[in-house]
Design a protein around this motif. Structure first.
Motif, PDB file in Angstrom:
ATOM      1  N   SER A 297       0.827  -1.220   0.000  1.00 23.60           N
ATOM      2  CA  SER A 297       0.000   0.000   0.000  1.00 23.60           C
ATOM      3  C   SER A 297       0.858   1.266   0.000  1.00 23.60           C
ATOM      4  O   SER A 297       0.379   2.339   0.344  1.00 23.60           O
ATOM      5  CB  SER A 297      -0.915   0.005   1.223  1.00 23.60           C
ATOM      6  N   CYS A 298       2.122   1.133  -0.395  1.00 25.70           N
ATOM      7  CA  CYS A 298       3.035   2.281  -0.357  1.00 25.70           C
ATOM      8  C   CYS A 298       2.747   3.301  -1.446  1.00 25.70           C
ATOM      9  O   CYS A 298       3.047   4.477  -1.292  1.00 25.70           O
ATOM     10  CB  CYS A 298       4.479   1.809  -0.515  1.00 25.70           C
ATOM     11  N   CYS A 299       2.199   2.840  -2.572  1.00 25.35           N
ATOM     12  CA  CYS A 299       2.042   3.688  -3.754  1.00 25.35           C
ATOM     13  C   CYS A 299       0.614   4.223  -3.829  1.00 25.35           C
ATOM     14  O   CYS A 299      -0.329   3.463  -4.074  1.00 25.35           O
ATOM     15  CB  CYS A 299       2.376   2.884  -5.006  1.00 25.35           C
ATOM     16  N   PRO A 300       0.404   5.531  -3.640  1.00 24.68           N
ATOM     17  CA  PRO A 300      -0.957   6.077  -3.674  1.00 24.68           C
ATOM     18  C   PRO A 300      -1.598   6.010  -5.054  1.00 24.68           C
ATOM     19  O   PRO A 300      -2.823   5.945  -5.169  1.00 24.68           O
ATOM     20  CB  PRO A 300      -0.781   7.526  -3.201  1.00 24.68           C
ATOM     21  N   GLY A 301      -0.778   6.007  -6.115  1.00 23.25           N
ATOM     22  CA  GLY A 301      -1.329   5.841  -7.450  1.00 23.25           C
ATOM     23  C   GLY A 301      -1.955   4.469  -7.612  1.00 23.25           C
ATOM     24  O   GLY A 301      -3.037   4.315  -8.199  1.00 23.25           O
ATOM     25  N   TRP A 302      -1.297   3.448  -7.078  1.00 14.32           N
ATOM     26  CA  TRP A 302      -1.820   2.085  -7.113  1.00 14.32           C
ATOM     27  C   TRP A 302      -3.078   1.975  -6.254  1.00 14.32           C
ATOM     28  O   TRP A 302      -4.057   1.332  -6.653  1.00 14.32           O
ATOM     29  CB  TRP A 302      -0.753   1.106  -6.645  1.00 14.32           C
ATOM     30  N   VAL A 303      -3.089   2.610  -5.090  1.00 10.86           N
ATOM     31  CA  VAL A 303      -4.265   2.552  -4.230  1.00 10.86           C
ATOM     32  C   VAL A 303      -5.461   3.196  -4.934  1.00 10.86           C
ATOM     33  O   VAL A 303      -6.587   2.679  -4.891  1.00 10.86           O
ATOM     34  CB  VAL A 303      -3.994   3.223  -2.871  1.00 10.86           C
ATOM     35  N   ARG A 304      -5.225   4.313  -5.627  1.00 13.13           N
ATOM     36  CA  ARG A 304      -6.299   4.934  -6.390  1.00 13.13           C
ATOM     37  C   ARG A 304      -6.768   4.005  -7.519  1.00 13.13           C
ATOM     38  O   ARG A 304      -7.962   3.918  -7.819  1.00 13.13           O
ATOM     39  CB  ARG A 304      -5.837   6.280  -6.970  1.00 13.13           C
ATOM     40  N   PHE A 305      -5.833   3.293  -8.121  1.00 10.30           N
ATOM     41  CA  PHE A 305      -6.178   2.395  -9.232  1.00 10.30           C
ATOM     42  C   PHE A 305      -7.031   1.226  -8.751  1.00 10.30           C
ATOM     43  O   PHE A 305      -8.040   0.886  -9.365  1.00 10.30           O
ATOM     44  CB  PHE A 305      -4.899   1.866  -9.886  1.00 10.30           C
ATOM     45  N   ILE A 306      -6.630   0.602  -7.641  1.00  8.98           N
ATOM     46  CA  ILE A 306      -7.386  -0.558  -7.166  1.00  8.98           C
ATOM     47  C   ILE A 306      -8.784  -0.131  -6.731  1.00  8.98           C
ATOM     48  O   ILE A 306      -9.768  -0.855  -6.970  1.00  8.98           O
ATOM     49  CB  ILE A 306      -6.649  -1.306  -6.033  1.00  8.98           C
ATOM     50  N   LYS A 307      -8.902   1.042  -6.146  1.00  8.03           N
ATOM     51  CA  LYS A 307     -10.213   1.503  -5.698  1.00  8.03           C
ATOM     52  C   LYS A 307     -11.103   1.879  -6.876  1.00  8.03           C
ATOM     53  O   LYS A 307     -12.330   1.755  -6.810  1.00  8.03           O
ATOM     54  CB  LYS A 307     -10.078   2.672  -4.732  1.00  8.03           C
ATOM     55  N   GLY A 308     -10.487   2.328  -7.970  1.00  6.21           N
ATOM     56  CA  GLY A 308     -11.266   2.708  -9.139  1.00  6.21           C
ATOM     57  C   GLY A 308     -11.590   1.564 -10.073  1.00  6.21           C
ATOM     58  O   GLY A 308     -12.665   1.511 -10.661  1.00  6.21           O
ATOM     59  N   HIS A 309     -10.640   0.617 -10.220  1.00  8.20           N
ATOM     60  CA  HIS A 309     -10.783  -0.444 -11.216  1.00  8.20           C
ATOM     61  C   HIS A 309     -11.054  -1.826 -10.611  1.00  8.20           C
ATOM     62  O   HIS A 309     -11.692  -2.663 -11.260  1.00  8.20           O
ATOM     63  CB  HIS A 309      -9.514  -0.513 -12.083  1.00  8.20           C
ATOM     64  N   TRP A 310     -10.545  -2.074  -9.425  1.00  6.61           N
ATOM     65  CA  TRP A 310     -10.721  -3.380  -8.785  1.00  6.61           C
ATOM     66  C   TRP A 310     -11.140  -3.195  -7.327  1.00  6.61           C
ATOM     67  O   TRP A 310     -10.483  -3.674  -6.402  1.00  6.61           O
ATOM     68  CB  TRP A 310      -9.424  -4.197  -8.863  1.00  6.61           C
ATOM     69  N   PRO A 311     -12.232  -2.484  -7.068  1.00  7.67           N
ATOM     70  CA  PRO A 311     -12.607  -2.137  -5.685  1.00  7.67           C
ATOM     71  C   PRO A 311     -12.873  -3.350  -4.803  1.00  7.67           C
ATOM     72  O   PRO A 311     -12.753  -3.254  -3.575  1.00  7.67           O
ATOM     73  CB  PRO A 311     -13.877  -1.294  -5.869  1.00  7.67           C
ATOM     74  N   GLN A 312     -13.203  -4.493  -5.414  1.00  9.84           N
ATOM     75  CA  GLN A 312     -13.491  -5.693  -4.615  1.00  9.84           C
ATOM     76  C   GLN A 312     -12.248  -6.226  -3.903  1.00  9.84           C
ATOM     77  O   GLN A 312     -12.353  -7.065  -3.006  1.00  9.84           O
ATOM     78  CB  GLN A 312     -14.106  -6.796  -5.495  1.00  9.84           C
ATOM     79  N   TYR A 313     -11.068  -5.739  -4.299  1.00 14.35           N
ATOM     80  CA  TYR A 313      -9.825  -6.194  -3.677  1.00 14.35           C
ATOM     81  C   TYR A 313      -9.245  -5.177  -2.696  1.00 14.35           C
ATOM     82  O   TYR A 313      -8.166  -5.396  -2.143  1.00 14.35           O
ATOM     83  CB  TYR A 313      -8.775  -6.510  -4.760  1.00 14.35           C
ATOM     84  N   THR A 314      -9.934  -4.072  -2.483  1.00 14.65           N
ATOM     85  CA  THR A 314      -9.397  -3.011  -1.628  1.00 14.65           C
ATOM     86  C   THR A 314      -9.064  -3.504  -0.225  1.00 14.65           C
ATOM     87  O   THR A 314      -8.046  -3.108   0.367  1.00 14.65           O
ATOM     88  CB  THR A 314     -10.394  -1.841  -1.544  1.00 14.65           C
ATOM     89  N   ASN A 315      -9.880  -4.383   0.323  1.00 14.29           N
ATOM     90  CA  ASN A 315      -9.646  -4.867   1.685  1.00 14.29           C
ATOM     91  C   ASN A 315      -8.411  -5.747   1.811  1.00 14.29           C
ATOM     92  O   ASN A 315      -8.004  -6.081   2.928  1.00 14.29           O
ATOM     93  CB  ASN A 315     -10.873  -5.629   2.187  1.00 14.29           C
ATOM     94  N   GLN A 316      -7.830  -6.123   0.682  1.00 12.70           N
ATOM     95  CA  GLN A 316      -6.618  -6.944   0.743  1.00 12.70           C
ATOM     96  C   GLN A 316      -5.340  -6.099   0.705  1.00 12.70           C
ATOM     97  O   GLN A 316      -4.232  -6.639   0.748  1.00 12.70           O
ATOM     98  CB  GLN A 316      -6.623  -7.969  -0.394  1.00 12.70           C
ATOM     99  N   LEU A 317      -5.511  -4.792   0.628  1.00 13.71           N
ATOM    100  CA  LEU A 317      -4.352  -3.907   0.766  1.00 13.71           C
ATOM    101  C   LEU A 317      -3.800  -4.004   2.184  1.00 13.71           C
ATOM    102  O   LEU A 317      -4.556  -4.140   3.147  1.00 13.71           O
ATOM    103  CB  LEU A 317      -4.746  -2.458   0.502  1.00 13.71           C
ATOM    104  N   SER A 318      -2.487  -3.925   2.311  1.00 14.02           N
ATOM    105  CA  SER A 318      -1.909  -3.778   3.639  1.00 14.02           C
ATOM    106  C   SER A 318      -2.478  -2.520   4.282  1.00 14.02           C
ATOM    107  O   SER A 318      -2.711  -1.512   3.613  1.00 14.02           O
ATOM    108  CB  SER A 318      -0.389  -3.659   3.532  1.00 14.02           C
TER     109      SER A 318
END
Length: 575
Positions: A297-318
């Protein structure tokens, strides 16, 4: 593949079938000017700057997308080609808001260079630039009056980053796809469109004036942290070799700018490993009740991407915050207590190779220290460079000075956070120790290194085979996520960096037209790691002291409060 012979400006060269005139000319040592061209990404011949004359042809050809034929004779600078090139650049200049003296890309603008090379005065033409409204508080700023409609941003965002923020509108202008505001789009703020824009049409929001005000305020204590990847690029514009542009010289430059305390984000990168690595080990211990993989979860660009494109996996972020945010929280709590100052008097600044950090530090839930935002402002490397230029700092003459104490020591593990695979490697080094109580060879996990966009690795940790993956660039990330969602792959731990090559290729790094320097910068980070006195995050003495004196232990109540987040406020529209 068969070879064919081509003559370019009187020079004969043998090239493979399928080679473009542009590539054949380069093989012959001849450079043809370009503007819209971006190898393998944007080869559309739209700007017509690279036009050449082919013997026997009735029309000029765009060198970037015209394939050579056997016996072809090409003239790159014939009177006809040069006249057309001048006319095309004149048209671009006429539609451009020419304010070169105040543009942040002045001296590093391809349109400006082309006009200068062709002897075209930038102020000679009646201007008719396009204007489009844009939110001034957005971390990403677009000035349509400086856009040359080359399409590089469109292609990079679609083909490299799989986001598709930009599109050509019905009026043949470039704008946010779907006609929405940039704030309502799926933009990850990776900044790759900025680093690939040939002019000043795309830039980061300039926050240097606010930083100067803080420095000049005698009542404000200014604290600056510098990310690992910054050390690879901060002196590039000055032409200083990387081995001479040391972190210690960078610290000296920051003190010359007037900052009260100068720290290395490597310290909180090590802190991140202690928290994220401990979190991963705890998940492994409770594997039967956990869902894998755990994502970094270090990269905020990646966090924005997962929340926008793959939100079902957000809870698996560190749940671990990024090093930037961990550092900010500790500055206004642990550090303020150590030096006995009111944390509300601290202005906490980060210098990052990243645009998304500007958004991350402003999130409502990034204020756990209780003294305003934990990080008050984030600057890109380019903004840092502009501040040094304005202060007339001669980098070559700077002495080497250490970072300040308490939170200034970093390890090699923290340094490699700036390279793709570096977070994973650093985490594995300490995870091995946390499980076995012994250090592994610090280079035991070299398999996770490299520039391939999606890499896999399996290793045995105390009898458990762990499957891990590393991806950088959001197109590669989307391929990984698609395979994961289809059940074609399975992992325990996955590192994602939004920018190709990781932070070394970040959207806030210095811009070099048509040069990709992520691999070179990343290699230097591994060189620094190899020569570091400490190479394991858990051996950082200032991190150890922080736990002993303040945090107690990784994943403690205090650590959870200050160093972790549930990402709840990272609201994004869904694809």
């Amino acid at each position: 593949m068969a070879m064919i012979n081509v003559t370019i400006d009187g020079i004969q060269v043998a090239v493979e079938e399928g080679t473009t005139i542009l590539a054949a000319a380069k093989a012959a040592g001849i450079e043809i000017p370009t503007l819209c061209y971006l190898k393998d990404v944007n080869e559309i011949g739209a700007c017509r700057v690279c036009v050449v004359e082919v013997e026997g042809a009735t029309q000029l050809s765009a060198a970037c997308n015209t394939v050579v034929t056997d016996g072809m004779v090409v003239k790159t600078n014939s009177p006809k080609a040069v006249a057309a090139r001048r006319a095309n650049v004149q048209l671009l200049v006429a539609a451009h808001d020419v304010q070169c003296t105040t543009c942040v890309r002045s001296g590093n603008c391809q349109l400006q260079k082309l006009a200068n090379d062709l002897g075209l005065p930038m102020e000679e033409y009646e201007k008719c630039p396009v204007e489009q409204a844009w939110p001034s508080d957005s971390p990403l700023i677009r000035d349509a009056s400086r856009c040359v409609k080359c399409g590089r941003c469109v292609s990079v965002c679609e083909k490299i980053q799989h986001v598709g923020v930009w599109e050509y509108s019905d009026s043949h202008l470039i704008d946010v796809a779907g006609g929405v505001s940039i704030k309502d789009s799926l933009c990850t703020l990776c900044g790759q469109c900025i680093t690939h824009c040939p002019t000043g049409a795309l830039t980061e929001r300039d926050d240097t004036a606010r930083v100067r005000r803080a420095i000049n305020d005698p009542e404000t204590i200014t604290v600056v942290q510098v990310a690992p990847a910054v050390r690879t690029a901060w002196a590039e514009e000055a032409g200083i070799p990387r081995e001479e542009a040391t972190p210690e010289r960078m610290a000296a430059a920051l003190r010359r700018l007037g900052f009260d305390y100068v720290f290395d984000t490597d310290w909180s990168a090590d802190l991140t490993i202690m928290e994220e690595g401990s979190e991963f080990v705890e998940r492994l211990k409770n594997a039967e009740n956990e869902t894998f993989p755990m994502f970094t979860s270090c990269c905020p660009g990646w966090v924005r991407f997962i929340k926008g494109h793959w939100p079902q996996y957000t809870n698996q972020l560190s749940t671990a915050k990024s090093p930037q945010q961990m550092f900010g929280a500790m500055v206004k709590s642990y550090f303020a207590k150590r030096i006995d100052v009111d944390p509300n008097k601290i202005f906490s600044l980060s210098i990052m190779p990243c645009l998304a950090k500007k958004h991350e530090c402003a999130l409502e839930n990034m204020n756990d220290a209780g003294a305003g935002q934990d990080v008050d402002m984030s600057l890109t490397v380019r903004e840092f460079v502009r501040m040094m230029r304005a202060a007339n700092i001669d980098i070559a003459s700077l002495p080497e000075e250490k970072f300040d104490d308490i939170m200034g020591i970093g390890t090699g593990a923290g340094i490699i956070f700036g390279a793709t695979g570096g977070v994973m490697e650093a985490a594995l080094r300490s995870a091995y120790f946390l499980v076995t109580g012994e250090n592994c060879d610090p280079d035991a996990f070299q398999e996770v290194r490299g520039q391939e966009g999606w890499r896999e690795y399996t290793f045995n940790l105390a009898g458990t085979d762990l499957k891990i993956a590393v991806a950088s660039g959001l197109e590669n990330t989307n391929k990984l996520m698609t395979a994961l969602d289809k059940g074609e792959v399975s992992y325990h731990f996955v590192e994602i960096m939004a920018c190709p090559g990781g932070c070394a290729g970040g959207g806030g790094q210095p811009i070099h037209f048509n040069q990709e320097l992520a691999a070179e910068r990343g290699s230097h980070l591994y060189f620094l790691d190899k020569n570091a006195d400490l190479r394991f995050s858990h051996e950082n003495p200032e991190v150890v002291a922080c736990y002993e004196q303040y945090l107690e232990a990784p994943l403690s109540h205090t650590a959870h409060h200050l160093l972790h987040s549930d990402h709840a406020d990272w609201s994004m529209p869904h694809a």
